[in-house]
Design a protein around this motif. Structure first.
Motif, PDB file in Angstrom:
ATOM      1  N   SER A 200       4.911 -12.106  13.086  1.00 44.80           N
ATOM      2  CA  SER A 200       4.527 -10.606  13.132  1.00 44.80           C
ATOM      3  C   SER A 200       3.903 -10.232  11.747  1.00 44.80           C
ATOM      4  CB  SER A 200       5.682  -9.648  13.294  1.00 44.80           C
ATOM      5  OG  SER A 200       6.225 -10.200  14.596  1.00 44.80           O
ATOM      6  N   LYS A 201       2.563  -9.188  11.895  1.00 50.72           N
ATOM      7  CA  LYS A 201       2.248  -8.734  10.901  1.00 50.72           C
ATOM      8  C   LYS A 201       1.872  -7.192  11.069  1.00 50.72           C
ATOM      9  CE  LYS A 201      -0.753 -12.754   9.957  1.00 50.72           C
ATOM     10  NZ  LYS A 201      -0.230 -13.126   8.584  1.00 50.72           N
ATOM     11  N   PHE A 202       2.124  -6.488   9.939  1.00 49.16           N
ATOM     12  CA  PHE A 202       1.932  -4.840   9.763  1.00 49.16           C
ATOM     13  C   PHE A 202       0.333  -4.804  10.391  1.00 49.16           C
ATOM     14  CE2 PHE A 202       5.075  -5.183   6.760  1.00 49.16           C
ATOM     15  CZ  PHE A 202       6.079  -4.572   7.436  1.00 49.16           C
ATOM     16  N   LYS A 203       0.323  -3.714  11.010  1.00 53.87           N
ATOM     17  CA  LYS A 203      -1.159  -3.156  11.448  1.00 53.87           C
ATOM     18  C   LYS A 203      -1.484  -1.979  10.736  1.00 53.87           C
ATOM     19  CE  LYS A 203      -0.617  -5.172  15.986  1.00 53.87           C
ATOM     20  NZ  LYS A 203      -0.805  -5.037  17.486  1.00 53.87           N
ATOM     21  N   SER A 204      -0.573  -1.396  10.103  1.00 50.04           N
ATOM     22  CA  SER A 204      -0.940  -0.160   9.336  1.00 50.04           C
ATOM     23  C   SER A 204      -0.470  -0.064   7.994  1.00 50.04           C
ATOM     24  CB  SER A 204      -0.214   0.949  10.101  1.00 50.04           C
ATOM     25  OG  SER A 204       1.222   1.003  10.365  1.00 50.04           O
ATOM     26  N   ILE A 205      -0.789   0.948   7.265  1.00 51.51           N
ATOM     27  CA  ILE A 205      -0.503   1.085   5.795  1.00 51.51           C
ATOM     28  C   ILE A 205      -0.449   2.713   5.484  1.00 51.51           C
ATOM     29  CG2 ILE A 205      -3.084   1.309   5.170  1.00 51.51           C
ATOM     30  CD1 ILE A 205      -2.217  -0.464   2.901  1.00 51.51           C
ATOM     31  N   ARG A 206       0.550   2.766   4.391  1.00 51.46           N
ATOM     32  CA  ARG A 206       0.814   4.224   4.025  1.00 51.46           C
ATOM     33  C   ARG A 206       0.444   4.195   2.496  1.00 51.46           C
ATOM     34  NH1 ARG A 206       3.181   7.755   7.584  1.00 51.46           N
ATOM     35  NH2 ARG A 206       4.279   6.776   9.397  1.00 51.46           N
ATOM     36  N   ILE A 207      -0.293   5.101   2.011  1.00 54.19           N
ATOM     37  CA  ILE A 207      -0.734   5.496   0.628  1.00 54.19           C
ATOM     38  C   ILE A 207      -0.356   6.632  -0.093  1.00 54.19           C
ATOM     39  CG2 ILE A 207      -2.617   5.154  -1.178  1.00 54.19           C
ATOM     40  CD1 ILE A 207      -3.964   3.382   0.751  1.00 54.19           C
ATOM     41  N   ILE A 208       0.292   6.689  -0.942  1.00 50.86           N
ATOM     42  CA  ILE A 208       0.801   7.824  -1.708  1.00 50.86           C
ATOM     43  C   ILE A 208       0.355   7.768  -3.200  1.00 50.86           C
ATOM     44  CG2 ILE A 208       2.632   8.181  -0.237  1.00 50.86           C
ATOM     45  CD1 ILE A 208       4.405   7.247  -2.668  1.00 50.86           C
ATOM     46  N   SER A 209       0.177   8.993  -3.751  1.00 47.08           N
ATOM     47  CA  SER A 209       0.087   9.176  -5.122  1.00 47.08           C
ATOM     48  C   SER A 209       1.160   9.349  -6.071  1.00 47.08           C
ATOM     49  CB  SER A 209      -1.017  10.359  -5.442  1.00 47.08           C
ATOM     50  OG  SER A 209      -0.625  11.327  -5.138  1.00 47.08           O
ATOM     51  N   ALA A 210       1.110   9.411  -7.393  1.00 49.26           N
ATOM     52  CA  ALA A 210       2.386   9.729  -8.436  1.00 49.26           C
ATOM     53  C   ALA A 210       2.505  11.111  -8.202  1.00 49.26           C
ATOM     54  CB  ALA A 210       1.733   9.455  -9.606  1.00 49.26           C
ATOM     55  N   ALA A 211       1.529  12.092  -7.820  1.00 55.82           N
ATOM     56  CA  ALA A 211       1.814  13.788  -7.694  1.00 55.82           C
ATOM     57  C   ALA A 211       2.405  13.900  -6.496  1.00 55.82           C
ATOM     58  CB  ALA A 211       0.420  14.323  -7.486  1.00 55.82           C
ATOM     59  N   GLN A 212       2.749  12.870  -5.583  1.00 58.63           N
ATOM     60  CA  GLN A 212       3.547  13.101  -4.284  1.00 58.63           C
ATOM     61  C   GLN A 212       4.928  12.610  -4.754  1.00 58.63           C
ATOM     62  OE1 GLN A 212       0.641  11.055  -1.923  1.00 58.63           O
ATOM     63  NE2 GLN A 212       0.994  12.750  -0.240  1.00 58.63           N
ATOM     64  N   LEU A 213       5.353  12.017  -5.791  1.00 59.28           N
ATOM     65  CA  LEU A 213       6.670  11.665  -6.208  1.00 59.28           C
ATOM     66  C   LEU A 213       7.381  12.765  -6.314  1.00 59.28           C
ATOM     67  CD1 LEU A 213       6.152   8.289  -8.247  1.00 59.28           C
ATOM     68  CD2 LEU A 213       6.773   8.533  -5.923  1.00 59.28           C
ATOM     69  N   PRO A 214       8.932  12.820  -6.160  1.00 64.59           N
ATOM     70  CA  PRO A 214       9.656  11.903  -5.326  1.00 64.59           C
ATOM     71  C   PRO A 214       9.313  11.723  -4.083  1.00 64.59           C
ATOM     72  CG  PRO A 214      11.055  13.667  -5.609  1.00 64.59           C
ATOM     73  CD  PRO A 214       9.623  14.082  -6.486  1.00 64.59           C
ATOM     74  N   VAL A 215       9.580  10.342  -3.588  1.00 66.12           N
ATOM     75  CA  VAL A 215       9.746   9.999  -2.092  1.00 66.12           C
ATOM     76  C   VAL A 215      10.526   8.911  -1.876  1.00 66.12           C
ATOM     77  CG1 VAL A 215       7.752   8.064  -2.505  1.00 66.12           C
ATOM     78  CG2 VAL A 215       7.941   9.418  -0.337  1.00 66.12           C
ATOM     79  N   LYS A 216      10.989   8.983  -0.317  1.00 63.47           N
ATOM     80  CA  LYS A 216      12.035   7.965  -0.003  1.00 63.47           C
ATOM     81  C   LYS A 216      11.407   7.039   0.859  1.00 63.47           C
ATOM     82  CE  LYS A 216      16.599   7.861   2.246  1.00 63.47           C
ATOM     83  NZ  LYS A 216      17.241   7.046   1.160  1.00 63.47           N
ATOM     84  N   ILE A 217      11.334   5.780   0.269  1.00 60.79           N
ATOM     85  CA  ILE A 217      11.062   4.623   1.148  1.00 60.79           C
ATOM     86  C   ILE A 217      12.009   3.770   1.570  1.00 60.79           C
ATOM     87  CG2 ILE A 217       9.427   2.576   1.229  1.00 60.79           C
ATOM     88  CD1 ILE A 217       7.781   3.973  -1.138  1.00 60.79           C
ATOM     89  N   LEU A 218      12.567   4.189   2.943  1.00 58.64           N
ATOM     90  CA  LEU A 218      13.720   3.468   3.687  1.00 58.64           C
ATOM     91  C   LEU A 218      14.889   3.427   2.597  1.00 58.64           C
ATOM     92  CD1 LEU A 218      11.812   0.260   4.973  1.00 58.64           C
ATOM     93  CD2 LEU A 218      12.652   2.379   6.129  1.00 58.64           C
ATOM     94  N   ASP A 219      15.424   2.260   2.080  1.00 54.02           N
ATOM     95  CA  ASP A 219      16.508   2.351   1.213  1.00 54.02           C
ATOM     96  C   ASP A 219      16.105   2.630  -0.494  1.00 54.02           C
ATOM     97  OD1 ASP A 219      15.416  -0.025   1.063  1.00 54.02           O
ATOM     98  OD2 ASP A 219      17.419  -1.099   1.104  1.00 54.02           O
TER      99      ASP A 219
END
Length: 321
Positions: A200-219
């Motif tokens: 299986s392969k991912f079909k999508s992507i998410r991109i954030i900038s440092a200005a949007q930190l902090p952010v929770k990515i799963l665990d």
């Protein structure tokens, strides 16, 4: 013929094994040196004071927060009106600031270490000031007087106002099609980064900038990223919470490069992960003879993998380009 092939085969295997063991020994020495050096490296630039409202970092376009001689954070008065939703009146003749919200009223006089809150005089250890044609007011005093909860994060030089709930990456990023970004995922590492499971392969992507930190990515919860130096070499550090965090350097100019961080536990569940920029493993195991010339500006994105429960590839735009 069979004996010769067997002998040559054994010699070949032994040669490859010896090369691998030699490389592993060299890499172990490097990692040991890295762990020892991690204690002596220093941050390249001082952390900037950041203000977060309900877990989201606030931006200050023309006037930045600062810490005064009493180590109190002052913010431009516009922040109080625009971010907190308070009504602000400035009386230039009397040099007074009147702030009102939710039946609470705060009146400060420039240069004085006291204020009136709903008519009651209260003292504090700093004062409202005028700087660079802007009026700055003490953030904690004003926010708490208006009924907000304020917490100081000394590790990141952050002021948390209101809820300390970190947003999920799904809440702050747009889901994009992976197709136009496939050029960044060449080679074995690249293919593994856009794959999950057997076929299986991912079909999508998410991109954030440092200005949007902090952010929770799963665990993992990623709070901040900055550059460090030991005097000769540049590296990266990330402040986060969660399991050990591997990072990949992503660029359209080379195959993804994996980095395992040297992890140091600090307090309140926080960890600091230190990553080397230039690593001999790129040459020893991946045939990159130019690993010594890798520059921070040549990296387009940093990639984080949680491997469990992901719906897309997660990238952080390189803020140091």
């Amino acid at each position: 013929m069979t004996i010769l092939r067997k002998t040559l085969g054994e010699k070949y295997v032994m040669k490859k094994l010896l090369a691998f063991l030699t490389a592993a020994a060299m890499l172990s020495a490097v990692l040991a040196d890295s762990a020892a050096a991690a204690a002596s490296i220093k941050r390249v630039s001082k952390p900037q004071i950041q203000v977060l409202l309900d877990g989201k970092k606030m931006s200050f376009a023309d006037a930045k927060p600062f810490s005064d001689s009493s180590k109190r954070v002052l913010v431009p008065i516009r922040f109080v009106s625009e971010a907190l939703g308070a009504k602000v009146d400035w009386n230039s003749a009397k040099s007074t600031v009147n702030i009102s919200m939710n039946k609470k009223e705060v009146t400060l006089v420039l240069g004085q270490s006291s204020a009136k809150v709903n008519g009651v005089t209260m003292k504090f250890d700093t004062q409202a000031v005028s700087s660079h044609s802007r009026i700055f007011v003490p953030l904690r005093f004003v926010s708490e007087a208006l009924g907000q909860t304020v917490n100081w994060d000394s590790q990141g030089s952050w002021v948390w106002i209101g809820k300390q709930e970190v947003p999920k990456i799904e809440d702050v990023s747009e889901l994009k099609d992976l197709g136009e970004y496939k050029k960044y995922f060449s080679g074995d590492y690249g293919r593994s980064l856009i794959s999950y499971g057997k076929d299986s392969k991912f079909k999508s992507i998410r991109i954030i900038s440092a200005a949007q930190l902090p952010v929770k990515i799963l665990d993992h919860t990623i709070y901040d990223i900055w550059t460090v130096s030991d005097g000769d070499n540049i590296g990266l550090q990330i402040r986060y919470k969660g399991p050990d965090l591997d990072m990949f350097f992503i660029s359209s100019k080379f195959e993804p490069k994996q980095r395992s961080g040297y992890i140091k536990k600090i307090s309140e569940g926080f960890k600091i992960a230190t990553y080397e920029l230039k690593h001999p493993g790129d040459g020893l195991f991946h045939g990159d003879n130019n690993w010594r010339t890798l520059s921070l500006k040549s990296i387009d994105y940093f990639c984080f993998r949680s491997y469990i429960g992901e719906d897309s590839v997660h990238l952080l735009f390189n803020p140091f380009k």
